[in-house]
Design a protein around this motif. Structure first.
Motif, PDB file in Angstrom:
ATOM      1  N   ASP A  46       0.828  -1.153   0.035  1.00 27.67           N
ATOM      2  CA  ASP A  46       0.028   0.192   0.154  1.00 27.67           C
ATOM      3  C   ASP A  46       0.874   1.261   0.068  1.00 27.67           C
ATOM      4  OD1 ASP A  46      -2.617  -1.306   0.110  1.00 27.67           O
ATOM      5  OD2 ASP A  46      -1.860  -1.994   2.245  1.00 27.67           O
ATOM      6  N   LEU A  47       2.249   1.165   0.676  1.00 26.75           N
ATOM      7  CA  LEU A  47       2.978   2.296   0.810  1.00 26.75           C
ATOM      8  C   LEU A  47       4.188   1.962   0.959  1.00 26.75           C
ATOM      9  CD1 LEU A  47       2.322   5.609   2.539  1.00 26.75           C
ATOM     10  CD2 LEU A  47       4.398   4.170   3.394  1.00 26.75           C
ATOM     11  N   ILE A  48       5.297   2.760   0.562  1.00 29.25           N
ATOM     12  CA  ILE A  48       6.601   2.225   0.618  1.00 29.25           C
ATOM     13  C   ILE A  48       7.321   3.610   1.240  1.00 29.25           C
ATOM     14  CG2 ILE A  48       9.040   1.882  -0.432  1.00 29.25           C
ATOM     15  CD1 ILE A  48       7.292   0.413  -2.730  1.00 29.25           C
ATOM     16  N   ARG A 118      -5.363   9.659   0.781  1.00 32.65           N
ATOM     17  CA  ARG A 118      -5.564  10.004  -0.373  1.00 32.65           C
ATOM     18  C   ARG A 118      -5.311   8.895  -1.392  1.00 32.65           C
ATOM     19  NH1 ARG A 118      -1.534  13.659   0.997  1.00 32.65           N
ATOM     20  NH2 ARG A 118      -0.009  12.750  -0.393  1.00 32.65           N
ATOM     21  N   LYS A 119      -4.698   7.935  -1.215  1.00 35.07           N
ATOM     22  CA  LYS A 119      -4.592   7.033  -2.287  1.00 35.07           C
ATOM     23  C   LYS A 119      -5.781   6.038  -2.152  1.00 35.07           C
ATOM     24  CE  LYS A 119      -0.810   6.770  -4.266  1.00 35.07           C
ATOM     25  NZ  LYS A 119      -0.487   7.311  -5.628  1.00 35.07           N
ATOM     26  N   LYS A 120      -6.160   5.743  -1.064  1.00 34.76           N
ATOM     27  CA  LYS A 120      -7.269   4.561  -0.708  1.00 34.76           C
ATOM     28  C   LYS A 120      -8.551   4.881  -0.524  1.00 34.76           C
ATOM     29  CE  LYS A 120      -4.014   1.402  -1.547  1.00 34.76           C
ATOM     30  NZ  LYS A 120      -3.781   0.608  -2.881  1.00 34.76           N
ATOM     31  N   PHE A 121      -8.712   5.985  -0.212  1.00 36.32           N
ATOM     32  CA  PHE A 121     -10.004   6.434   0.643  1.00 36.32           C
ATOM     33  C   PHE A 121     -10.307   7.875   0.310  1.00 36.32           C
ATOM     34  CE2 PHE A 121      -8.851   3.163   3.242  1.00 36.32           C
ATOM     35  CZ  PHE A 121      -9.852   2.246   3.346  1.00 36.32           C
ATOM     36  N   GLU A 122      -9.957   8.220  -0.838  1.00 37.53           N
ATOM     37  CA  GLU A 122     -10.352   9.781  -1.396  1.00 37.53           C
ATOM     38  C   GLU A 122     -10.089  10.937  -0.601  1.00 37.53           C
ATOM     39  OE1 GLU A 122     -14.286   9.015  -2.825  1.00 37.53           O
ATOM     40  OE2 GLU A 122     -13.739   7.872  -4.518  1.00 37.53           O
ATOM     41  N   GLY A 123      -9.225  10.885   0.552  1.00 40.11           N
ATOM     42  CA  GLY A 123      -8.526  11.778   1.458  1.00 40.11           C
ATOM     43  C   GLY A 123      -9.461  11.783   2.851  1.00 40.11           C
ATOM     44  N   TYR A 155     -10.406  -7.427  10.225  1.00 47.52           N
ATOM     45  CA  TYR A 155     -10.509  -6.373   9.730  1.00 47.52           C
ATOM     46  C   TYR A 155      -9.544  -5.925   8.559  1.00 47.52           C
ATOM     47  CZ  TYR A 155      -9.319  -1.222  10.007  1.00 47.52           C
ATOM     48  OH  TYR A 155      -9.229   0.222   9.524  1.00 47.52           O
ATOM     49  N   GLU A 156      -8.229  -6.438   8.490  1.00 45.77           N
ATOM     50  CA  GLU A 156      -7.348  -6.145   7.563  1.00 45.77           C
ATOM     51  C   GLU A 156      -8.020  -6.847   6.152  1.00 45.77           C
ATOM     52  OE1 GLU A 156      -4.704  -4.195   6.965  1.00 45.77           O
ATOM     53  OE2 GLU A 156      -4.632  -3.414   8.994  1.00 45.77           O
ATOM     54  N   LEU A 157      -8.636  -7.933   6.296  1.00 44.92           N
ATOM     55  CA  LEU A 157      -9.155  -8.800   5.256  1.00 44.92           C
ATOM     56  C   LEU A 157     -10.410  -7.836   4.709  1.00 44.92           C
ATOM     57  CD1 LEU A 157      -9.459 -11.138   3.145  1.00 44.92           C
ATOM     58  CD2 LEU A 157     -10.708 -12.403   5.166  1.00 44.92           C
ATOM     59  N   LEU A 158     -11.236  -7.256   5.407  1.00 46.14           N
ATOM     60  CA  LEU A 158     -12.309  -6.424   4.921  1.00 46.14           C
ATOM     61  C   LEU A 158     -11.697  -5.187   4.452  1.00 46.14           C
ATOM     62  CD1 LEU A 158     -15.272  -5.740   4.689  1.00 46.14           C
ATOM     63  CD2 LEU A 158     -15.088  -4.903   7.147  1.00 46.14           C
ATOM     64  N   TYR A 163     -11.044  -1.569  -0.521  1.00 45.82           N
ATOM     65  CA  TYR A 163     -10.119  -0.832  -1.406  1.00 45.82           C
ATOM     66  C   TYR A 163      -9.716  -1.417  -2.875  1.00 45.82           C
ATOM     67  CZ  TYR A 163      -5.759  -2.052   0.828  1.00 45.82           C
ATOM     68  OH  TYR A 163      -4.544  -2.783   1.237  1.00 45.82           O
ATOM     69  N   ASN A 164     -10.035  -2.903  -2.976  1.00 49.98           N
ATOM     70  CA  ASN A 164      -9.812  -3.485  -4.199  1.00 49.98           C
ATOM     71  C   ASN A 164     -11.154  -4.270  -4.796  1.00 49.98           C
ATOM     72  OD1 ASN A 164      -7.054  -3.811  -4.801  1.00 49.98           O
ATOM     73  ND2 ASN A 164      -7.053  -4.310  -2.503  1.00 49.98           N
TER      74      ASN A 164
END
Length: 226
Positions: A46-48, A118-123, A155-158, A163-164
């Protein structure tokens, strides 16, 4: 959320890994360009968190590769105090933000979460999809206004499904995302079915529609059209 930390300072990488784990992130690490290139070619993140000055080359080479294989991956550059040129080049290549060493962990956390929003949840910190409300700040999930009690993996699975939600996810991609590269040691992905079954059962019991669809021979999809 899965983060790759690319940093050659062993003390700093351990501190970052420990801190981000405590903040609820799944973390992997790479101490040089070669290892980082290997990881981003095999796994998705998701992020580096990316240091530019690495012992075997420039972190900018990693940035270029990431943008080729997965342009949606967030990039936070770690830069030295006076490396203005690296910051500018990194941002021009597609990095989302930078933070200058030394930095406070609270600032790192804020920048990481800002990029992910910003990347996953539109801010936004909160995402609402039909009867589902998910707060990434508090890690709280509600169905029809009632709190849904989930394990950390559920939670992480949901979150990963949501977001996919426009993509079909293979068992392999789900396993790699939730269990990091330790998944290479697993004999099979059968345990993925158990986690999905438990998540689906809890959501249905709370009055949620059955959005998790099995795609025969491929994997799963979070399907809002069902």
């Amino acid at each position: 959320m899965k983060i790759l930390i690319v940093e050659d300072n062993e003390k700093l990488i351990l501190e970052l890994e420990t801190f981000l784990h405590e903040e609820g992130f799944l973390c992997e690490k790479a101490e040089n360009v070669a290892k980082a290139l290997e990881k981003v070619s095999i796994y998705s993140y998701d992020l580096i968190v990316l240091d530019i000055g690495l012992p075997d080359g420039s972190g900018l080479d990693v940035l270029k590769r990431v943008k080729e294989v997965d342009p949606d991956t967030g990039i936070l550059i770690l830069s030295a105090k006076n490396s203005i040129d690296d910051k500018i080049v990194g941002l021009d290549l597609g990095a989302d933000d930078y933070i200058t060493k030394p930095f406070h962990k609270a600032e790192l956390n804020a920048r990481v979460r800002s990029i992910l929003r910003r990347k996953k949840f539109e801010g936004n910190n909160v995402m609402t999809i039909n009867e589902i409300m998910l707060d990434i700040q508090s890690k709280e999930v509600k169905i029809n206004g009632e709190v849904l009690k989930l394990t950390p993996k559920e939670y992480e699975l949901l979150l990963y499904f949501i977001y996919n939600r426009k993509r079909v996810l293979t068992k392999e991609s789900i396993a790699e995302h939730l269990w990091e590269d330790n998944i290479d040691l697993a004999d099979s992905f059968d345990f993925i079915y158990s986690h999905i079954k438990n998540l689906r059962k809890k959501m249905l019991k709370a009055g949620c529609a059955d959005y998790i669809r099995s795609v025969y021979g491929v994997g799963y999809k979070f399907d809002l059209d069902r």
